[in-house]
Design an enzyme around this catalytic site. Structure first.
Site, PDB file in Angstrom:
ATOM      1  CG  HIS A  58      27.083  -8.830  20.623  1.00  0.00           C
ATOM      2  ND1 HIS A  58      27.926  -8.935  19.540  1.00  0.00           N
ATOM      3  CD2 HIS A  58      25.944  -9.481  20.271  1.00  0.00           C
ATOM      4  CE1 HIS A  58      27.325  -9.596  18.569  1.00  0.00           C
ATOM      5  NE2 HIS A  58      26.129  -9.943  18.988  1.00  0.00           N
ATOM      6  NE  ARG A  59      28.028 -12.777  18.634  1.00  0.00           N
ATOM      7  CZ  ARG A  59      28.251 -12.745  17.331  1.00  0.00           C
ATOM      8  NH1 ARG A  59      29.446 -13.053  16.871  1.00  0.00           N
ATOM      9  NH2 ARG A  59      27.298 -12.416  16.484  1.00  0.00           N
ATOM     10  CD  GLU A  92      24.089 -11.937  22.672  1.00  0.00           C
ATOM     11  OE1 GLU A  92      23.285 -12.165  21.765  1.00  0.00           O
ATOM     12  OE2 GLU A  92      25.319 -12.139  22.562  1.00  0.00           O
ATOM     13  CG  ASP A 135      24.652 -15.949  20.428  1.00  0.00           C
ATOM     14  OD1 ASP A 135      23.606 -15.349  20.154  1.00  0.00           O
ATOM     15  OD2 ASP A 135      25.782 -15.415  20.399  1.00  0.00           O
ATOM     16  CG  HIS A 185      26.790 -15.931  16.718  1.00  0.00           C
ATOM     17  ND1 HIS A 185      26.937 -16.032  15.355  1.00  0.00           N
ATOM     18  CD2 HIS A 185      25.759 -15.063  16.919  1.00  0.00           C
ATOM     19  CE1 HIS A 185      26.040 -15.272  14.758  1.00  0.00           C
ATOM     20  NE2 HIS A 185      25.319 -14.661  15.684  1.00  0.00           N
ATOM     21  CD  GLU A 227      20.133 -14.859  18.953  1.00  0.00           C
ATOM     22  OE1 GLU A 227      19.745 -15.093  17.788  1.00  0.00           O
ATOM     23  OE2 GLU A 227      21.049 -14.048  19.225  1.00  0.00           O
TER      24      GLU A 227
END
Length: 315
Positions: free
Chosen positions: A47-48, A74, A76, A89, A156
């Site tokens: 996550h990030r 991941e 964004d 993000h 994302e």
């Protein structure tokens, strides 16, 4: 000479067709291998990056995640004022940089001048590192140039209403770099419209519909943030099938303010409708064990090494 030319043209055409067929076959094999891995193995989604240990969406976080054996990085993505896809993000700069205002109001040069690392040392002194100070924001181009097809990306689309051209720009970039063809990318979004547009642009890209469940105004039931589904207690096969028309899976939150919002039956029902379930963002190892027992297909985590350790225990 005139006698040889038609034969030569035919031979070249045959070779071209053979090469094209081989290329198409290789691409189909790569995509099938990706889908098999998504369905048959629990995916570790950083996550990030390894954002529990280093400033999110920086080389430090990404490199640490890869060193820990993560399956997907991941990212964004927002867009700069001059149209570059930037890995960050928030819609604004204040939390993770020394800048101010919306990302979309700054040129890439302005964004690149910001310090995207010092905040982490203040927020997480237990993992602070002087090297993080001055870390730079990255573009999607930067990330792909560094890692290429050796890494899998879980991207994302952020605030797609702010960037009508984001989907087209993203898909074009991924195709040009061969990342779709090599089975190296998944796209996620809370925006159903964004995912549906990506699906139209390239149906080979695996898509995950993100979901956020929280209490409704009356506090008695749960509701999904964007209205994609009803409450988990009221969700039907038809609701899941609507998602399955364009997406390969769902990405729900597990908790809201410490309390669970989904359970094993939610995951079973999603699976019954041929949807993967990738849950975010799980950093507690007991929670990891619980969700693995329920049969999740992947977990987003800020600490990929923790999830790798849990997976090693249960294998």
């Amino acid at each position: 000479m005139s006698t040889l030319r038609p034969a030569l043209v035919s031979m070249l055409a045959l070779l071209g067709s053979t090469t094209l067929l081989a290329s198409m076959t290789a691409q189909a094999d790569a995509l099938e291998q990706q889908r098999e891995a998504l369905h048959n193995n629990v995916q570790v989604i950083a996550h990030r990056g390894a954002s529990g240990y280093a400033p999110e969406h920086t080389w430090y976080a990404y490199d640490k995640a890869l060193a820990m054996g993560t399956d997907y990085l991941e990212l964004d993505v927002h867009m700069s004022a001059d149209g570059h896809l930037v890995a960050i993000h928030d819609t604004t700069l204040e939390r993770t940089t020394d800048g101010q205002g919306p990302v979309k109001e700054h040129s890439l040069d302005e964004l690149k001048a910001l310090d995207a690392g010092s905040w982490f040392n203040r927020a997480h002194p237990e993992y602070a590192d002087d090297a993080y100070a001055g870390a730079k924001l990255l573009t999607l181009d930067d990330v792909i140039d560094r890692y290429g097809q050796d890494v899998r990306y879980y991207i994302e689309t952020k605030s797609p209403k702010d960037y009508p051209e984001l989907q087209d720009a993203l898909v074009n970039k991924l195709e040009a770099e061969g990342l779709v063809q090599s089975g190296s990318v998944v796209i996620q979004s809370f925006s159903q419209a964004s995912l549906q547009e990506v699906h139209k642009l390239n149906p080979d890209i695996p898509l995950i519909q993100l979901l956020w469940y929280s209490p409704s105004e009356d506090g008695k039931t749960l509701e999904e943030w964007t209205g994609v589904t009803p409450s988990p207690a009221d969700i039907t096969d038809a609701d899941f099938q609507t998602i399955a028309e364009y997406a390969d899976g769902v990405g729900p939150n597990y908790l809201y303010e410490g309390g669970p919002v989904i359970d094993a039956s939610f995951i079973e029902q999603a699976h019954a409708n041929d949807l993967l379930v990738h849950v975010y963002t799980i950093n507690d190892q007991d929670q990891m064990h619980q969700l693995l027992d329920w049969g999740v297909d992947g977990l987003f985590t800020n600490f990929p090494d923790r999830l790798k350790g849990v997976l090693a225990e249960v294998e």
